[in-house]
Design a protein around this motif. Structure first.
Motif, PDB file in Angstrom:
ATOM      1  N   LEU A  30       1.531  -1.419  -0.079  1.00  0.00           N
ATOM      2  CA  LEU A  30       0.062  -0.295  -0.171  1.00  0.00           C
ATOM      3  C   LEU A  30       0.534   1.560  -0.119  1.00  0.00           C
ATOM      4  O   LEU A  30       0.922   2.071  -1.127  1.00  0.00           O
ATOM      5  N   THR A  31       1.802   1.072   1.059  1.00  0.00           N
ATOM      6  CA  THR A  31       2.327   3.274   1.088  1.00  0.00           C
ATOM      7  C   THR A  31       3.681   2.988   0.018  1.00  0.00           C
ATOM      8  O   THR A  31       2.916   4.299  -0.687  1.00  0.00           O
ATOM      9  N   SER A  88       2.318   5.727   8.276  1.00  0.00           N
ATOM     10  CA  SER A  88       2.572   5.228   7.605  1.00  0.00           C
ATOM     11  C   SER A  88       2.090   6.585   6.328  1.00  0.00           C
ATOM     12  O   SER A  88       2.873   7.260   5.844  1.00  0.00           O
ATOM     13  N   ASP A  89       0.477   6.685   6.542  1.00  0.00           N
ATOM     14  CA  ASP A  89      -0.048   8.032   5.779  1.00  0.00           C
ATOM     15  C   ASP A  89       1.318   9.438   5.583  1.00  0.00           C
ATOM     16  O   ASP A  89       1.513   9.803   4.730  1.00  0.00           O
ATOM     17  N   TYR A 130      -8.700   5.330  10.296  1.00  0.00           N
ATOM     18  CA  TYR A 130      -8.542   3.857  10.437  1.00  0.00           C
ATOM     19  C   TYR A 130      -8.789   3.929  12.219  1.00  0.00           C
ATOM     20  O   TYR A 130      -9.056   2.563  12.860  1.00  0.00           O
ATOM     21  N   ASP A 174      -6.632   6.625   0.248  1.00  0.00           N
ATOM     22  CA  ASP A 174      -6.296   5.265   0.913  1.00  0.00           C
ATOM     23  C   ASP A 174      -7.365   4.572   1.415  1.00  0.00           C
ATOM     24  O   ASP A 174      -8.126   4.842   1.943  1.00  0.00           O
ATOM     25  N   ALA A 191      -7.557   1.320   2.291  1.00  0.00           N
ATOM     26  CA  ALA A 191      -6.787   0.747   3.492  1.00  0.00           C
ATOM     27  C   ALA A 191      -8.542   0.303   4.561  1.00  0.00           C
ATOM     28  O   ALA A 191      -8.349  -1.549   4.559  1.00  0.00           O
ATOM     29  N   HIS A 192      -8.757   0.616   4.958  1.00  0.00           N
ATOM     30  CA  HIS A 192     -10.193   0.310   5.857  1.00  0.00           C
ATOM     31  C   HIS A 192     -11.517   0.510   5.075  1.00  0.00           C
ATOM     32  O   HIS A 192     -12.484  -0.012   5.574  1.00  0.00           O
ATOM     33  N   CYS A 206      -5.374  -1.978   1.310  1.00  0.00           N
ATOM     34  CA  CYS A 206      -3.799  -3.269   1.043  1.00  0.00           C
ATOM     35  C   CYS A 206      -5.279  -4.596   0.730  1.00  0.00           C
ATOM     36  O   CYS A 206      -6.197  -4.011   1.029  1.00  0.00           O
ATOM     37  N   TYR A 250      -4.855  -6.977   3.326  1.00  0.00           N
ATOM     38  CA  TYR A 250      -5.046  -8.241   4.052  1.00  0.00           C
ATOM     39  C   TYR A 250      -5.606  -7.855   4.878  1.00  0.00           C
ATOM     40  O   TYR A 250      -6.005  -8.641   6.283  1.00  0.00           O
ATOM     41  N   LYS A 251      -6.409  -6.878   5.691  1.00  0.00           N
ATOM     42  CA  LYS A 251      -7.525  -6.231   6.197  1.00  0.00           C
ATOM     43  C   LYS A 251      -8.770  -7.092   5.742  1.00  0.00           C
ATOM     44  O   LYS A 251      -9.173  -8.399   5.990  1.00  0.00           O
TER      45      LYS A 251
HETATM   46  C1  LIG Z   1      -4.617   3.462   6.479  1.00  0.00           C
HETATM   47  C2  LIG Z   1      -3.790   2.798   6.483  1.00  0.00           C
HETATM   48  N1  LIG Z   1      -3.111   3.331   5.863  1.00  0.00           N
HETATM   49  C3  LIG Z   1      -1.350   2.614   5.486  1.00  0.00           C
HETATM   50  C4  LIG Z   1      -1.389   0.925   5.982  1.00  0.00           C
HETATM   51  C5  LIG Z   1       0.255   0.745   5.761  1.00  0.00           C
HETATM   52  O1  LIG Z   1       0.303   0.047   5.356  1.00  0.00           O
HETATM   53  P1  LIG Z   1       1.024  -0.603   4.167  1.00  0.00           P
HETATM   54  O2  LIG Z   1       1.956  -1.205   5.833  1.00  0.00           O
HETATM   55  O3  LIG Z   1       0.747  -1.870   3.447  1.00  0.00           O
HETATM   56  O4  LIG Z   1       1.763   0.130   3.288  1.00  0.00           O
HETATM   57  C6  LIG Z   1      -2.380   1.169   6.800  1.00  0.00           C
HETATM   58  C7  LIG Z   1      -1.621  -0.054   7.927  1.00  0.00           C
HETATM   59  O5  LIG Z   1      -1.367  -1.144   7.800  1.00  0.00           O
HETATM   60  C8  LIG Z   1      -3.135   1.876   7.169  1.00  0.00           C
HETATM   61  O6  LIG Z   1      -4.232   1.480   7.634  1.00  0.00           O
END
Ligand SMILES: Cc1ncc(COP(=O)(O)O)c(C=O)c1O
Ligand SMILES: Nc1ccccc1C(=O)C[C@H](N)C(=O)O
Length: 425
Positions: A105-106, A135-136, A193, A218, A220-221, A241, A243-244
């Motif tokens: 993702l990142t 991470s964002d 998140y 993003d 992810a969620h 991502c 994996y969630k």
């Molecule tokens: C909103 C969000 N962004 C980024 C990530 C990080 O993703 P990754 O480690 O797969 O790059 C996550 C979860 O780990 C996340 O919940």
């Protein structure tokens, strides 16, 4: 519907649940010999039973075909990533040509920013949300620094109001308007998140475009959790991502959406590699890059097939069930969980505060609960009793009953364990 906090009622809801049988399609960890109640599908989804078969298939092909597997495996590796596009498109509301699976993702957000964050003159700012997933935050700060700006000058954070737990759409729109022609990019988490809040992505995307900025999300969620219409909302790009909620396995490959209006355009730049080259000519080893006419142009390296295999296994299940059925169950099970929390709160006077919006259209699968009186001991007790949740500082547990594998009986049993945990202290 009027809910009841009884085992009989929970069983009745399970009997009415069309997705109930899918619970057996997943592998649950055990605590004290019993299957756990799993609330952390928002962090790492459970393993689908079919995942191993898909991985084994690749292992077999590798053993039996070695290099020939690239072209002669039953699911050849050279275009394995293309198998995701149509099915994932249905999950996120994109055309098949707008979807590709690659990297993580990142990394994908960085790569997409290489295309969509083009600071120039006055227009160099990125709008994001305060307290975004770390991470964002690191990613956005490093991007502006990479282009020679400081975080202080170039990153604008949307804030929650004092004492409030979620963002107000009007505040987001006002911030976009305020930054106006200085805004190069709006990049926010579509589902927060921490609180589980779902943002009005359509409206925010429009507002970003109205000031001349690009808008990315993003997800992810969000992917596999809420209804998304990335194409119709005219989103420029998005990544998530898998994996969630999408149950693809730890650290696994990320999906990306790139709006079709950017495909095949000469004035678009991106960081390139041979997997994004015209697929028919990829192995001719020509010197000049010819992009694929779709989102696959953003591919760089040859795909990590072993990692992608369990994602494909999981995606087949999403395709079989479809997002509307998952969302229908999600709404019911989240409402039931909310009811159980309120009932237990009343019974033991616990003062839980649900910091997720109560409106269905503003939330997905996750309820975040601020434990005012209770703390880490309660979280630890739940874990010892086989209730897997997660803890987020300073005092929040997140509960995400994934509709694929959580039952209404799980919600009832969770309530009883929670009550015991509180009374114990
Ligand atoms: C909103 C969000 N962004 C980024 C990530 C990080 O993703 P990754 O480690 O797969 O790059 C996550 C979860 O780990 C996340 O919940
Ligand atoms: N990838 C992980 C690896 C290790 C521990 C947690 C994660 C998460 O995904 C956390 C998740 N993004 C969260 O919303 O907290």
């Amino acid at each position: 519907m009027r809910f009841e906090n009884t085992l009989e009622f929970a069983k009745k809801l399970d009997n009415e649940d069309k997705l109930a049988s899918y619970k057996d399609e997943f592998i649950f960890p055990k605590v004290n010999g019993k299957q756990v109640i799993y609330f952390t599908g928002n962090s790492l989804g459970l393993q689908p039973r079919s995942a191993k078969k898909y991985v084994d298939e690749v292992m077999e092909d590798w053993a039996n075909l070695a290099v020939e597997g690239h072209f002669y495996a039953e699911k050849p590796w050279w275009d394995y990533h293309e198998r995701f596009s149509a099915k994932l498109g249905k999950v996120v509301g994109g055309k098949p040509s707008e979807i590709t699976v690659m990297n993580t993702l990142t990394v994908n957000l960085h790569l997409l920013m290489a295309t969509f964050y083009k600071p120039e003159g006055k227009r160099f700012k990125i709008i994001c949300e305060e307290k975004a997933f770390p991470s964002d935050q690191y990613m956005i700060a490093s991007q502006v620094k990479f282009h020679g700006y400081t975080e202080k000058d170039a990153v604008v954070k949307i804030e929650k109001r004092e004492g409030e737990h979620f963002f107000r759409t009007e505040d987001i729109l006002a911030k976009i308007e305020e930054v106006g022609e200085e805004c190069a990019l709006v990049l926010i988490g579509g589902v927060n998140y921490y609180s589980g809040q779902v943002l009005d992505m359509e409206l925010i995307t429009k507002a970003g475009h109205a000031v001349g900025a690009k808008v990315g999300w993003d997800l992810a969620h969000a992917a596999g959790n809420i209804e998304l219409k990335l194409h119709d909302w005219d989103v420029d790009f998005a990544a998530w991502c898998s994996y969630k909620y999408m149950n693809s396995g730890p650290g696994n490959a990320s999906g990306s959406f790139i709006n079709e209006k950017y495909h095949g355009k000469k004035d678009i730049t991106r960081l390139e590699g041979w997997w994004g080259h015209n697929k028919e000519r990829r192995f001719l080893m020509e010197p000049e890059f010819q992009p694929e006419p779709n989102a696959h142009a953003w591919q760089i390296s040859n795909a990590p097939i072993l990692a992608m295999a369990p994602y494909l296994a999981s995606l087949e299940m999403f395709d079989e069930v479809g997002m509307p059925a998952l969302i229908e169950k999600r709404n019911r099970i989240v409402a039931y969980l909310e009811f159980i929390l309120q009932e237990i709160d009343k019974e033991v006077d616990a003062s839980f505060e649900i910091i997720t919006p109560s409106k269905q259209e503003e939330r997905g699968t996750q309820l975040s609960v601020f434990l005012h009186g209770e703390g880490k001991e309660l979280f630890n007790y739940l874990m010892e009793q086989g209730v897997i949740t997660d803890w987020r500082e300073p005092n929040v547990i997140r509960l995400a009953p994934a509709p694929f594998y959580c039952s209404f009986k799980d919600m009832y049993n969770f309530g009883q364990i929670l009550k015991k945990g509180i009374l114990k202290n």
